[in-house]
Design a protein around this motif. Sequence first.
Motif, PDB file in Angstrom:
ATOM      1  N   ALA A 167       1.149  -1.190   0.299  1.00 43.76           N
ATOM      2  CA  ALA A 167       0.486  -0.140   0.251  1.00 43.76           C
ATOM      3  C   ALA A 167       0.656   1.209  -0.102  1.00 43.76           C
ATOM      4  O   ALA A 167      -0.026   2.484  -1.000  1.00 43.76           O
ATOM      5  CB  ALA A 167      -0.679  -0.397   1.402  1.00 43.76           C
ATOM      6  N   GLU A 168       2.447   1.275   0.433  1.00 42.01           N
ATOM      7  CA  GLU A 168       2.886   2.486   0.774  1.00 42.01           C
ATOM      8  C   GLU A 168       3.417   2.943  -0.972  1.00 42.01           C
ATOM      9  O   GLU A 168       3.914   3.905  -0.950  1.00 42.01           O
ATOM     10  CB  GLU A 168       4.115   2.130   1.362  1.00 42.01           C
ATOM     11  N   GLN A 223       2.011   2.122  -3.523  1.00 39.93           N
ATOM     12  CA  GLN A 223       0.878   2.336  -4.569  1.00 39.93           C
ATOM     13  C   GLN A 223       0.566   4.345  -3.846  1.00 39.93           C
ATOM     14  O   GLN A 223       0.368   4.718  -4.639  1.00 39.93           O
ATOM     15  CB  GLN A 223      -0.500   2.088  -3.813  1.00 39.93           C
ATOM     16  N   GLU A 224       0.841   4.670  -3.062  1.00 38.66           N
ATOM     17  CA  GLU A 224       0.105   6.040  -2.522  1.00 38.66           C
ATOM     18  C   GLU A 224       1.711   6.401  -2.936  1.00 38.66           C
ATOM     19  O   GLU A 224       1.080   7.693  -3.279  1.00 38.66           O
ATOM     20  CB  GLU A 224       0.086   5.334  -1.100  1.00 38.66           C
ATOM     21  N   GLN A 225       2.932   6.420  -2.460  1.00 42.91           N
ATOM     22  CA  GLN A 225       3.823   6.909  -2.998  1.00 42.91           C
ATOM     23  C   GLN A 225       3.817   7.195  -4.573  1.00 42.91           C
ATOM     24  O   GLN A 225       3.737   8.518  -5.170  1.00 42.91           O
ATOM     25  CB  GLN A 225       5.441   5.997  -3.175  1.00 42.91           C
TER      26      GLN A 225
END
Length: 249
Positions: free
Chosen positions: A151-152, A154-156
Motif C-alpha cells: 500500500a505504501e 501505491q500511495e507514493q
Amino acid sequence: MRAEPGRSVTSKVLALLDAFSPATPALTLSEMARRTGLPLPTVHRRAAELLAWGALERGDDGRYRIGLRLWEVGSLAPRGVGLRELALPVMEDLYEVTHENVQLAVRQDLELVFIERIAGRHAVPVLTRVGGRFALHATGVGLVLLAHAPAEVQEQVLAAPLERYTDMTITNPRRLRSCLAEVRRIGYAVSDRQVTMDALSVAAPIRVPEGVVAAISLVVAHDRADPVALAPLVQAAGRVVSRALSNSV
C-alpha cells in the motif's frame, strides 16, 4: 590521492556509470564530466580504473562504453536470473502461439525493470529493452505490479506526478486507483495506447506464496488487439511460471 569534498569515491564511480543511458551509450571524458558534475581529472582517474576492471570499454573513436564485465556481474542478480530461466520457455511458447511481443518485468522501488523480452518480427515496435526501467502506471506489466505492490508503494506512486506518454495515459490518481482495483478483481491488466498510440498490452501476475513477484505481458498492435481473447493466454502463462517458480524455491 585527495578526495573531493562531499562525495565518496564510490558515489563518483556510480555517477560515472549512471551517466550512460540508451540515448547516450558512448561518452567522452569531457561528456562524462559534464553529466556528472565531477572535475575532469577525477573522471580521468575513475574511468581508467573502471576501464582496467572491465566496467568500461574504450572504442577506436576514443569514446567510453559500458563493458561486458558489468553484464557478467549483473547476470548474478538472483531475482532476475532464476525467474528469467524459468519464464523464458513459457514466453517462447506464448510467442509461438501469438507471434507478438512478450515481456517479463519486476518492480524495483517505484519503477519496473524489464528482465526479458521476445520481439515479434512483424509485431508492433515497443520502447522497452531488457534491463530498461519504466514507470509503473502506464504499461500492462506496470499496472499489474503496482496493483499488487504494498500500500505504501501505491500511495507514493499516486501522490507523485504521473507522466503522460500519450493522450490515453492515466494521469488522474483517482482513476488510476480505480484501475488498480479492477486489475486485482479480474486478474489481469490492459494498457490501451498508454505508452504509444499504436500498441496495447495485456499483462498478468506471476505469484509465489508470498505474493506477486513479476508480471508477464503481450504487446500487440492496437488495431488488431482483442484483450478478452488475449487475457486467458497471458494468465495461463503467468500461472505456469508461478508454479515453476514456487516449486523451485
